[in-house]
Design a protein around this motif. Structure first.
Motif, short mmCIF file in Angstrom:
data_model
loop_
_atom_site.label_atom_id
_atom_site.label_comp_id
_atom_site.label_asym_id
_atom_site.label_seq_id
_atom_site.Cartn_x
_atom_site.Cartn_y
_atom_site.Cartn_z
N MET A 70 0.84 -1.20 0.00
CA MET A 70 0.00 0.00 0.00
C MET A 70 0.87 1.24 0.00
O MET A 70 1.84 1.33 0.75
CB MET A 70 -0.89 0.02 1.25
N PHE A 71 0.50 2.21 -0.83
CA PHE A 71 1.05 3.56 -0.70
C PHE A 71 -0.10 4.46 -0.27
O PHE A 71 -1.15 4.48 -0.92
CB PHE A 71 1.64 4.06 -2.01
N ALA A 72 0.10 5.20 0.81
CA ALA A 72 -0.98 6.01 1.37
C ALA A 72 -0.57 7.47 1.45
O ALA A 72 0.61 7.80 1.62
CB ALA A 72 -1.37 5.50 2.75
N GLY A 73 -1.57 8.33 1.34
CA GLY A 73 -1.30 9.76 1.45
C GLY A 73 -2.56 10.58 1.29
O GLY A 73 -3.67 10.06 1.38
N HIS A 74 -2.37 11.87 1.04
CA HIS A 74 -3.52 12.77 0.92
C HIS A 74 -3.26 13.82 -0.13
O HIS A 74 -2.13 14.31 -0.30
CB HIS A 74 -3.84 13.43 2.27
N THR A 75 -4.32 14.17 -0.84
CA THR A 75 -4.23 15.25 -1.83
C THR A 75 -4.79 16.56 -1.29
O THR A 75 -4.66 17.60 -1.95
CB THR A 75 -4.99 14.88 -3.12
N ASP A 76 -5.42 16.53 -0.12
CA ASP A 76 -5.91 17.79 0.44
C ASP A 76 -4.74 18.58 1.02
O ASP A 76 -3.72 18.02 1.43
CB ASP A 76 -6.99 17.56 1.49
N VAL A 77 -4.88 19.89 1.02
CA VAL A 77 -3.82 20.78 1.50
C VAL A 77 -4.41 21.80 2.46
O VAL A 77 -5.63 22.02 2.49
CB VAL A 77 -3.13 21.52 0.33
N VAL A 78 -3.55 22.42 3.24
CA VAL A 78 -3.98 23.48 4.15
C VAL A 78 -4.22 24.76 3.34
O VAL A 78 -3.74 24.91 2.22
CB VAL A 78 -2.94 23.73 5.25
N PRO A 79 -4.97 25.72 3.89
CA PRO A 79 -5.18 26.99 3.19
C PRO A 79 -3.86 27.69 2.89
O PRO A 79 -2.83 27.47 3.57
CB PRO A 79 -6.03 27.80 4.16
N VAL A 80 -3.87 28.58 1.91
CA VAL A 80 -2.63 29.23 1.47
C VAL A 80 -2.21 30.35 2.40
O VAL A 80 -1.07 30.82 2.34
CB VAL A 80 -2.78 29.78 0.03
N GLY A 81 -3.11 30.80 3.30
CA GLY A 81 -2.77 31.93 4.15
C GLY A 81 -2.89 33.23 3.37
O GLY A 81 -3.78 33.40 2.54
N ASP A 82 -1.97 34.13 3.62
CA ASP A 82 -1.96 35.42 2.92
C ASP A 82 -1.40 35.22 1.53
O ASP A 82 -0.19 35.14 1.33
CB ASP A 82 -1.10 36.42 3.70
N GLU A 83 -2.31 35.13 0.55
CA GLU A 83 -1.88 34.87 -0.82
C GLU A 83 -0.96 35.97 -1.34
O GLU A 83 -0.05 35.72 -2.14
CB GLU A 83 -3.09 34.71 -1.75
N GLY A 84 -1.15 37.19 -0.85
CA GLY A 84 -0.30 38.29 -1.28
C GLY A 84 1.14 38.15 -0.81
O GLY A 84 2.05 38.80 -1.36
N ALA A 85 1.37 37.29 0.21
CA ALA A 85 2.73 37.09 0.70
C ALA A 85 3.50 36.08 -0.14
O ALA A 85 4.72 35.98 -0.03
CB ALA A 85 2.69 36.63 2.15
N TRP A 86 2.81 35.33 -0.99
CA TRP A 86 3.48 34.37 -1.87
C TRP A 86 4.21 35.12 -2.99
O TRP A 86 3.70 36.12 -3.51
CB TRP A 86 2.48 33.41 -2.49
N THR A 87 5.35 34.62 -3.39
CA THR A 87 6.07 35.24 -4.51
C THR A 87 5.56 34.74 -5.86
O THR A 87 5.86 35.34 -6.89
CB THR A 87 7.57 34.97 -4.41
N VAL A 88 4.81 33.63 -5.85
CA VAL A 88 4.15 33.11 -7.04
C VAL A 88 2.74 32.70 -6.64
O VAL A 88 2.47 32.46 -5.46
CB VAL A 88 4.90 31.89 -7.64
N PRO A 89 1.79 32.62 -7.56
CA PRO A 89 0.47 32.13 -7.21
C PRO A 89 0.57 30.72 -6.61
O PRO A 89 1.30 29.87 -7.14
CB PRO A 89 -0.29 32.12 -8.54
N PRO A 90 -0.13 30.45 -5.51
CA PRO A 90 0.08 29.20 -4.77
C PRO A 90 -0.34 27.93 -5.48
O PRO A 90 0.03 26.83 -5.05
CB PRO A 90 -0.73 29.41 -3.49
#
Length: 398
Positions: A70-90
């Motif tokens: 079995m390989f297990a994991g998740h495709t869900d992610v946490v919110p991006v937070g302040d998108e304006g603080a990212w240097t690229v679109p998240p």
């Protein structure tokens, strides 16, 4: 060239899907499109429970004669937070200076992208598997974890599925790829203590009973003495008070209640049940020796409420799984990984009830951060580790 053989392309497709918990966001569809051409049968059950969001999950299997990995994991992610603080679109999966940026790059769409590529490469070279491989992928790991892996495993078991070993692709490495395999996890227990007092005027304390005084005593009993000194395999049990609140906007009013919430990460000195009993005992003793209010002899009036479910401590001892993965990592990276039980909880806590499980994935330095990113070189290296592991695992006699 076989589809899905490039982990960079795989990851770019997954990052482009805004699968913030509990939204599927297209990520499971993208993964299904990678796995179906590789001969995997894919099902996507949705699980529900009152008071929680519905969650879509994915179970994919390619069958062969031999062990079931079995390989297990998740495709869900946490919110991006302040998108304006990212240097690229998240969700752009933009590449800069040899790194791919995007929410989920290391936690943990990158691990999924690499395992898909590893399976694709193995099939291209060998034409088949000497066993079965399944993907157990949830959209609820970063959320309440109620309608995700736990229910997906129950669903699969009811359909006759059994597994011999599992890898969870969480980002386990602290500094460089090959540093660490997680072979177990501490347990997690959370609770809330509510102390009941009598509201009154701050200038007339004899007419009131300040619950903050009692709460201070009770909290102190949870923090000292220490629960244990740790064990051979685990760090010391640790309790952290995470909130203290009275909900009081007025500075001249003694509040009616005071609340503290805590979380304990515990080792194999304890079970969930014995730890609950210890906490109850500490609070009961502290409530009776309460001396902060002169002339008050009654014990502190409190309630203890347990929050969520207990995540139980576990340790994997399966030598074939641990030894084969350690050897694969060393052959590819030159590093002999540390076997660790550090960190928080993961969905391995559900998988341990079905088969031996370990965790190994990317470097986790930027997980949950602004500008989460992964080195392209690490994607290639992890793919090579997974590919070698698949080959060596299925080549061994059971």
């Amino acid at each position: 060239m076989t589809s899905s053989i490039d982990p960079v392309q795989n990851l770019a497709q997954l990052i482009a899907c805004p699968s913030i918990t509990p939204a599927e966001g297209g990520a499971l569809s993208a993964l299904q499109a990678m796995l179906a051409p590789l001969g995997f049968s894919v099902e996507r059950p949705v699980f529900s429970e009152a008071g929680t969001p519905d969650v879509e999950n994915l179970y994919a299997r390619r069958s062969g004669n031999g062990p079931h990995l079995m390989f297990a994991g998740h495709t869900d992610v946490v919110p991006v937070g302040d998108e304006g603080a990212w240097t690229v679109p998240p969700f752009s999966a933009e590449i800069r200076n040899g790194e791919m940026y995007g929410r989920g790059a290391v936690d943990m769409k990158g691990g999924i992208a690499c395992f898909v590529a590893a399976v694709a490469r193995h099939l291209e070279k060998n034409g088949a598997l000497k066993g079965s491989v399944s993907f157990v992928i949830t959209g609820d790991e970063e959320g309440p974890s109620i309608n995700g892996t736990g229910k997906l495993l129950e669903w699969a078991k009811a359909r006759g599925e059994k597994w011999d070993a599992a890898i969870v692709g969480e980002p386990t490495n602290p500094d460089k790829l090959g540093d660490m395999i997680k072979i177990g996890r501490r347990g997690s227990l959370s609770g809330t203590v509510v102390v009941h007092g009598v509201q009154g005027h701050a200038a007339y304390p004899h007419l009131a009973d300040n619950p903050v005084r009692g709460l201070v005593t009770l909290v102190d009993s949870l923090l000292y003495p220490v629960f244990d000194e740790g064990t051979k395999d685990f760090q010391p049990t640790n309790l952290e008070v995470t909130t203290i609140d009275v909900g009081n906007p007025a500075v001249n009013v003694i509040p009616a209640t005071a609340t503290a919430t805590f979380n304990v990460r515990f080792n194999d000195t304890w079970t969930g049940e014995t730890l609950m009993a210890e906490i109850h005992n500490r609070l009961d003793q502290a409530s009776r020796r309460h001396k902060l209010r002169p002339g008050k002899s009654e014990p502190v009036n409190y309630d203890l409420n347990w929050r969520n479910r207990v995540s139980h401590v576990f340790l994997t001892h399966e030598e074939k799984l641990i030894g084969t993965l350690s050897s694969s990592i060393e052959k590819v990276t030159g590093n002999r990984p540390q076997l660790s039980t550090s960190g928080g909880t993961s969905d391995a806590r559900f998988i341990k009830d079905y088969c031996p499980v370990v965790e190994f994935g990317l470097v986790g330095k930027t997980m949950h951060m602004v500008d989460e990113r992964v080195a392209l070189a690490d994607l290639e290296t992890l793919t090579q580790v997974y590919e070698r592991f698949i080959s060596d695992f299925f080549s061994q006699k059971t």
